[in-house]
Each structure stands twice: as C-alpha cells, then as structure tokens.
Design a protein around this motif. Structure first.
Motif, PDB file in Angstrom:
ATOM      1  N   ASN A 240       0.828  -1.209   0.000  1.00 24.04           N
ATOM      2  CA  ASN A 240       0.000   0.000   0.000  1.00 24.04           C
ATOM      3  C   ASN A 240       0.859   1.255   0.000  1.00 24.04           C
ATOM      4  N   VAL A 241       1.966   1.229   0.741  1.00 20.51           N
ATOM      5  CA  VAL A 241       2.889   2.367   0.741  1.00 20.51           C
ATOM      6  C   VAL A 241       3.541   2.508  -0.634  1.00 20.51           C
ATOM      7  N   LEU A 242       3.938   1.391  -1.233  1.00 19.50           N
ATOM      8  CA  LEU A 242       4.518   1.443  -2.579  1.00 19.50           C
ATOM      9  C   LEU A 242       3.538   2.071  -3.569  1.00 19.50           C
ATOM     10  N   TRP A 243       2.259   1.678  -3.468  1.00 18.68           N
ATOM     11  CA  TRP A 243       1.263   2.257  -4.369  1.00 18.68           C
ATOM     12  C   TRP A 243       1.189   3.768  -4.193  1.00 18.68           C
ATOM     13  N   GLU A 244       1.089   4.233  -2.946  1.00 16.72           N
ATOM     14  CA  GLU A 244       0.915   5.667  -2.722  1.00 16.72           C
ATOM     15  C   GLU A 244       2.151   6.457  -3.134  1.00 16.72           C
ATOM     16  N   LEU A 245       3.330   5.942  -2.821  1.00 16.12           N
ATOM     17  CA  LEU A 245       4.552   6.636  -3.218  1.00 16.12           C
ATOM     18  C   LEU A 245       4.718   6.639  -4.735  1.00 16.12           C
ATOM     19  N   THR A 246       4.305   5.575  -5.384  1.00 11.83           N
ATOM     20  CA  THR A 246       4.343   5.531  -6.853  1.00 11.83           C
ATOM     21  C   THR A 246       3.438   6.601  -7.435  1.00 11.83           C
ATOM     22  N   GLN A 247       2.245   6.737  -6.873  1.00 14.57           N
ATOM     23  CA  GLN A 247       1.308   7.749  -7.355  1.00 14.57           C
ATOM     24  C   GLN A 247       1.893   9.152  -7.189  1.00 14.57           C
ATOM     25  N   HIS A 248       2.481   9.430  -6.039  1.00 13.72           N
ATOM     26  CA  HIS A 248       3.045  10.759  -5.814  1.00 13.72           C
ATOM     27  C   HIS A 248       4.266  11.002  -6.683  1.00 13.72           C
ATOM     28  N   ALA A 249       5.038   9.962  -6.960  1.00  8.67           N
ATOM     29  CA  ALA A 249       6.176  10.113  -7.861  1.00  8.67           C
ATOM     30  C   ALA A 249       5.695  10.472  -9.265  1.00  8.67           C
ATOM     31  N   LEU A 250       4.599   9.865  -9.700  1.00  7.53           N
ATOM     32  CA  LEU A 250       4.032  10.202 -11.000  1.00  7.53           C
ATOM     33  C   LEU A 250       3.578  11.662 -11.033  1.00  7.53           C
ATOM     34  N   VAL A 251       3.005  12.131  -9.928  1.00  7.43           N
ATOM     35  CA  VAL A 251       2.576  13.531  -9.845  1.00  7.43           C
ATOM     36  C   VAL A 251       3.785  14.463  -9.929  1.00  7.43           C
ATOM     37  N   ARG A 252       4.816  14.158  -9.169  1.00  5.13           N
ATOM     38  CA  ARG A 252       5.993  15.029  -9.156  1.00  5.13           C
ATOM     39  C   ARG A 252       6.663  15.087 -10.521  1.00  5.13           C
ATOM     40  N   HIS A 253       6.605  13.974 -11.240  1.00  2.00           N
ATOM     41  CA  HIS A 253       7.270  13.915 -12.538  1.00  2.00           C
ATOM     42  C   HIS A 253       6.358  14.331 -13.682  1.00  2.00           C
ATOM     43  N   GLY A 254       5.175  14.847 -13.335  1.00  2.00           N
ATOM     44  CA  GLY A 254       4.323  15.444 -14.345  1.00  2.00           C
ATOM     45  C   GLY A 254       3.388  14.507 -15.065  1.00  2.00           C
ATOM     46  N   ALA A 255       3.248  13.277 -14.579  1.00  2.00           N
ATOM     47  CA  ALA A 255       2.312  12.357 -15.214  1.00  2.00           C
ATOM     48  C   ALA A 255       0.893  12.818 -14.935  1.00  2.00           C
TER      49      ALA A 255
END
Length: 264
Positions: A240-255
């Motif tokens: 669950n943490v991996l999912w949330e951090l992945t989502q935020h990484a996508l946001v930071r990188h402009g996805a």
C-alpha cells in the motif's frame, strides 16, 4: 470432546483453559489481541527503519516504468494469491491520494502535496486529495481456467512464468508475494521476468528464503518474522505504501492525474 491440536491450542490457549469464567476468558482474548497488535506495529516499524529508503527507490522505479507504458503483473500462492489480487485492484482501481504525503528522499518526509498549497490540484480544497491515477495491473492468479490448464498440462511450477512469457514485455513490472520466499513458481516467474527485462519486485518473510538468493529480483523486501499472519499484515502495509509513493512520484514527474469528481 476431541483433544485440540497442540498448534491451535498454543495460538489460543484461553479457548482450552477449561475455565468457565467468562470474564477471565474475555480478559485473555483482550491480552492476546493487544499482543498481536503490538507485534505488528513493531514489525512495521522495523521494516520502515530498515527498508524505508529502498521502498522509496522502488516506488520511483515503478513510477518511471508506468510513465513509460508499463503494466504490472502480480502473483502469489494461497493467501499471497489473494494479496496479489489486492495489489492489482489497488493499482487499477485506486481511491484518493493523501495530500500530506510526498517523499522525494525518505519515506515519511512529507511536503506539500498535489498542489494544495501552491494553487494546483482541483482548487476545491478536498481533504481527500486528488483521485489517484488508474494504472494497468493484472493478477496472474485470477483466471482459474488459465491457472488450472497450466497446472494440469505442464506443471504448477510454471503457472506464473508461462503467463509472463506470453504477456510480459521489457519494461513491465513483475510483483511477487510469498511468506516463505521459497515458492518454486515464484522463483521461475522472477527468472522469466528478468530474462524479459521487466522490473521485478518481491515481498517475502522469514529470512527471504530462495528469493533472497536470486539476482533476478530488483527490489526485495523481507519481513523478518516467523508468523505467517504478521508477515502478510506487514506485506499489506508495504505494497500500500509502494502504491501511494508511486502515485506521488508520477505527480511530481508530471504524469497525468485523474481529476477528483465534483463535490455534492
């Protein structure tokens, strides 16, 4: 009345104490529940302290893969098969992002999230944050016809590897879960995924078992416990943490983010 199995009695001694004192039984149940809760909290803390930076790095790698068009394939046996289906559901049908969690360096170092403090986001101040991005994810345990056909016609050891051979491609993500780390079909699947150039993520318990000896797993997280129950509870937290951090990484990188629905 039959004699209880010793292993069951050791797990729930208050059920076999021969006491008719209801209050004493309830007190024992409460103590048992509290001990198990304290155990899993301590175990999650141990995993965080030991693997927090590596969890962040794994999420960044997964975000990069998804941004490049990757698909996630999750797999496991028994209870881990159910967890694999939960992983696929989590990525494919997500909820809302926690607006207080962005961790570019370390897990738990929160920054302003989703543009809530800089004028971004949906502009409504929804405390739920932005709706998370739906990502292509599949559980290799879900198709009973495929699983039983491969198991019957070829062998259970290849039940996941053959599916990855048919559907996986370079850049995709192979996500395997095991409590022992010794499941032969997971080992075969990770080796197949590695041959195909997939990003590989593994969750195991005990000391990692054979999964800890594989060069084919890029990101391995071992829950150091001998309790299957506690291992699976901690693994649930990890993915669950991996999912949330992945989502935020996508946001930071402009996805692209999916917009939150209008408020009622």
């Amino acid at each position: 009345m039959s004699t209880p199995d010793a292993s069951v009695e050791s797990l729930y001694p208050f059920l076999y104490a021969g006491s008719t004192d209801l209050e004493a039984v309830l007190a024992a149940v409460r103590r048992s529940t509290e001990e198990k809760a304290e155990e899993i909290v301590a175990l999650r803390r141990t995993v965080l302290e030991r693997d927090g930076d590596r969890i962040v790095a794994c999420a960044e790698a997964m975000a990069e893969a998804f941004a490049g068009g990757a698909r996630l394939f999750a797999f496991g046996n028994g209870g881990s098969a159910t967890d694999a289906q939960d992983v696929a559901t989590l990525f494919l049908n997500p909820g809302f992002l926690d607006p207080g969690l962005l961790a570019p360096g370390r897990l738990g170092e929160a920054e302003g999230a989703g543009g809530r403090e800089d004028g971004g986001g949906d502009g409504r101040g929804d405390s739920r944050g932005d709706r998370a991005r739906a990502l292509p994810a599949f559980a290799l345990t879900a198709d009973v016809a495929v699983v039983t056909a491969l198991s019957n016609d070829i062998g259970f050891e290849v039940v996941f590897a053959r599916q990855l051979a048919a559907s996986g491609r370079a850049g995709d993500i192979a996500f395997g879960l095991s409590t022992s780390g010794n499941s032969r079909n997971l080992i075969a699947a990770f080796e197949e995924a590695d041959r195909r150039g997939m990003t590989t993520v593994g969750l195991a318990g005990y000391d990692g078992g054979q999964m800890a000896e594989l060069d084919a797993i890029d990101h391995l997280f071992v829950v150091p416990s001998t309790s299957v129950h506690r291992i699976q509870e901690a693994q649930t937290t990890v993915y669950n943490v991996l999912w949330e951090l992945t989502q935020h990484a996508l946001v930071r990188h402009g996805a692209r983010r999916e917009p939150a629905p209008p408020s009622n």
